[in-house]
Design a protein around this motif. Structure first.
Motif, short mmCIF file in Angstrom:
data_model
loop_
_atom_site.label_atom_id
_atom_site.label_comp_id
_atom_site.label_asym_id
_atom_site.label_seq_id
_atom_site.Cartn_x
_atom_site.Cartn_y
_atom_site.Cartn_z
N THR A 139 0.80 -1.22 0.00
CA THR A 139 0.00 0.00 0.00
C THR A 139 0.83 1.28 0.00
O THR A 139 0.35 2.33 -0.39
CB THR A 139 -0.93 0.03 1.23
N ASP A 140 2.11 1.17 0.45
CA ASP A 140 2.94 2.39 0.50
C ASP A 140 3.51 2.76 -0.86
O ASP A 140 4.14 3.81 -1.00
CB ASP A 140 4.14 2.18 1.45
N PHE A 141 3.35 1.87 -1.84
CA PHE A 141 4.03 2.06 -3.12
C PHE A 141 3.07 2.32 -4.27
O PHE A 141 1.92 1.87 -4.25
CB PHE A 141 4.87 0.83 -3.45
N VAL A 142 3.60 3.01 -5.28
CA VAL A 142 2.87 3.19 -6.53
C VAL A 142 3.70 2.50 -7.61
O VAL A 142 4.88 2.82 -7.79
CB VAL A 142 2.73 4.70 -6.88
N PRO A 143 3.11 1.52 -8.34
CA PRO A 143 3.86 0.86 -9.40
C PRO A 143 4.09 1.81 -10.56
O PRO A 143 3.19 2.54 -10.97
CB PRO A 143 2.95 -0.30 -9.83
N LEU A 144 5.32 1.80 -11.09
CA LEU A 144 5.68 2.71 -12.17
C LEU A 144 5.75 2.00 -13.52
O LEU A 144 5.14 2.43 -14.50
CB LEU A 144 7.04 3.33 -11.84
N ARG A 145 6.52 0.93 -13.59
CA ARG A 145 6.68 0.21 -14.85
C ARG A 145 7.26 -1.17 -14.56
O ARG A 145 7.75 -1.42 -13.46
CB ARG A 145 7.60 0.97 -15.81
N SER A 146 7.24 -2.03 -15.58
CA SER A 146 7.88 -3.35 -15.47
C SER A 146 8.98 -3.43 -16.51
O SER A 146 8.86 -2.83 -17.59
CB SER A 146 6.87 -4.47 -15.73
N LEU A 147 10.02 -4.17 -16.19
CA LEU A 147 11.04 -4.43 -17.20
C LEU A 147 11.61 -5.83 -17.01
O LEU A 147 11.63 -6.34 -15.89
CB LEU A 147 12.14 -3.37 -17.22
N THR A 148 12.01 -6.43 -18.13
CA THR A 148 12.62 -7.75 -18.05
C THR A 148 14.12 -7.58 -17.96
O THR A 148 14.73 -6.91 -18.78
CB THR A 148 12.25 -8.56 -19.31
N VAL A 149 14.71 -8.18 -16.93
CA VAL A 149 16.16 -8.12 -16.75
C VAL A 149 16.72 -9.50 -17.10
O VAL A 149 16.28 -10.52 -16.55
CB VAL A 149 16.52 -7.75 -15.28
N LEU A 150 17.68 -9.53 -18.02
CA LEU A 150 18.27 -10.81 -18.43
C LEU A 150 19.37 -11.19 -17.45
O LEU A 150 20.56 -11.26 -17.79
CB LEU A 150 18.80 -10.71 -19.87
N ALA A 151 18.97 -11.37 -16.22
CA ALA A 151 19.89 -11.75 -15.14
C ALA A 151 19.06 -12.36 -14.02
O ALA A 151 17.87 -12.06 -13.88
CB ALA A 151 20.63 -10.52 -14.63
N GLY A 152 19.71 -13.19 -13.22
CA GLY A 152 19.03 -13.80 -12.08
C GLY A 152 18.99 -12.84 -10.90
O GLY A 152 19.63 -11.77 -10.92
N VAL A 153 18.27 -13.24 -9.86
CA VAL A 153 18.13 -12.39 -8.67
C VAL A 153 19.50 -12.09 -8.05
O VAL A 153 19.77 -10.95 -7.63
CB VAL A 153 17.19 -13.07 -7.65
N ASP B 102 16.99 -18.74 -13.60
CA ASP B 102 18.25 -18.21 -13.05
C ASP B 102 18.85 -17.10 -13.89
O ASP B 102 19.82 -16.47 -13.50
CB ASP B 102 19.29 -19.35 -12.94
N GLU B 103 18.31 -16.89 -15.09
CA GLU B 103 18.92 -15.91 -15.99
C GLU B 103 17.96 -14.82 -16.44
O GLU B 103 18.28 -14.03 -17.31
CB GLU B 103 19.47 -16.64 -17.23
N GLU B 104 16.75 -14.81 -15.89
CA GLU B 104 15.78 -13.80 -16.32
C GLU B 104 14.83 -13.46 -15.17
O GLU B 104 14.30 -14.35 -14.52
CB GLU B 104 14.98 -14.33 -17.53
N THR B 105 14.65 -12.18 -14.95
CA THR B 105 13.81 -11.74 -13.83
C THR B 105 12.86 -10.63 -14.30
O THR B 105 13.32 -9.58 -14.78
CB THR B 105 14.69 -11.20 -12.67
#
Ligand code: FES
Length: 217
Positions: free
Chosen positions: A126-140, A175-178
């Motif tokens: 509730t404290d946050f406002v979502p801005l955008r999503s992006l695909t990162v070609l890396a693991g956590v 393991d390679e995409e987040t």
């Protein structure tokens, strides 16, 4: 991914990225999903494979409260039951024609799909406002190394100079995409949104560099 002993919730999209009457692809460990929102605004998640001849339902279209396949137009309700077969307009489709569906919850501007059978609800943000999503070609691990911080149990990672004001909600695909959702604390003006977006992009590049390095070492 937010887990309990029986399952977990994956944040698969921002609410704002799925307007009423649209469908988009998503991914969970069980496979590809057609994530769609009916004309009345209810989100639903179906396996991304038409039971007729296997066309991707995420290529289909939403009419009213049904998702239709782009190939021969078979349409499905939110419970997965086939509602209509255009080539046989007088036929009531048998109950056995169904597409697999997944539980969906929507809260605080995010859409979550259940993996397994979680007893709890998705975490509230509730404290946050979502801005955008992006695909990162890396693991956590690479993203955490790039940020110099660890994600909490809910997958929230604080980033940027004003740590705590910008958070990334991490949803690992493997393991390679987040899939990464950028969240901002409280109300933010255009300048703060642009800065948060740049912070996330620069972290993405750094994490992808670290991931590549790890693979080539
Ligand atoms: S493949 Fe979907 S209706 Fe034929």
């Amino acid at each position: 991914m937010h887990s309990d002993t029986t399952g977990s919730w994956m944040p698969v999209a921002l609410s704002g990225d799925l307007p009423a009457g649209t469908v988009m692809p998503a991914r969970i460990p069980a496979g590809s999903v057609a994530l769609w929102r009916s004309a009345s605004g209810r989100p639903a998640a179906s396996a991304d494979r038409c039971p007729h001849r296997g066309m991707r339902l995420s290529h289909g279209f939403v009419r009213g409260e049904a998702l239709s396949c782009i190939y021969h137009g078979w349409s499905y309700g939110q419970a997965g039951n086939c509602l209509r077969i255009p080539a046989h307009p007088r036929l009531a489709p048998p109950e056995t024609i169904r597409v697999t569906t997944h539980r969906v919850e929507e809260s605080d501007g995010l859409i979550w799909i259940a993996v397994g059978n979680p007893l709890s609800q998705p975490p509230r943000l509730t404290d946050f406002v979502p801005l955008r999503s992006l695909t990162v070609l890396a693991g956590v691990a690479a993203i955490e190394a790039a940020a110099g911080a660890k994600a909490n149990l809910e997958g929230l990672l604080e980033v940027g100079e004003d740590a705590g004001n910008i958070c990334l909600l991490l949803s690992p695909r493997d393991d390679e995409e987040t899939l990464t959702h950028v969240l901002i604390k409280g109300e933010a003006g255009p300048a703060e949104c642009t800065a948060a977006s740049r912070t996330a992009e620069s972290l993405r590049r750094k994490a992808e560099g670290l991931q590549k390095k790890e693979i080539t070492q």
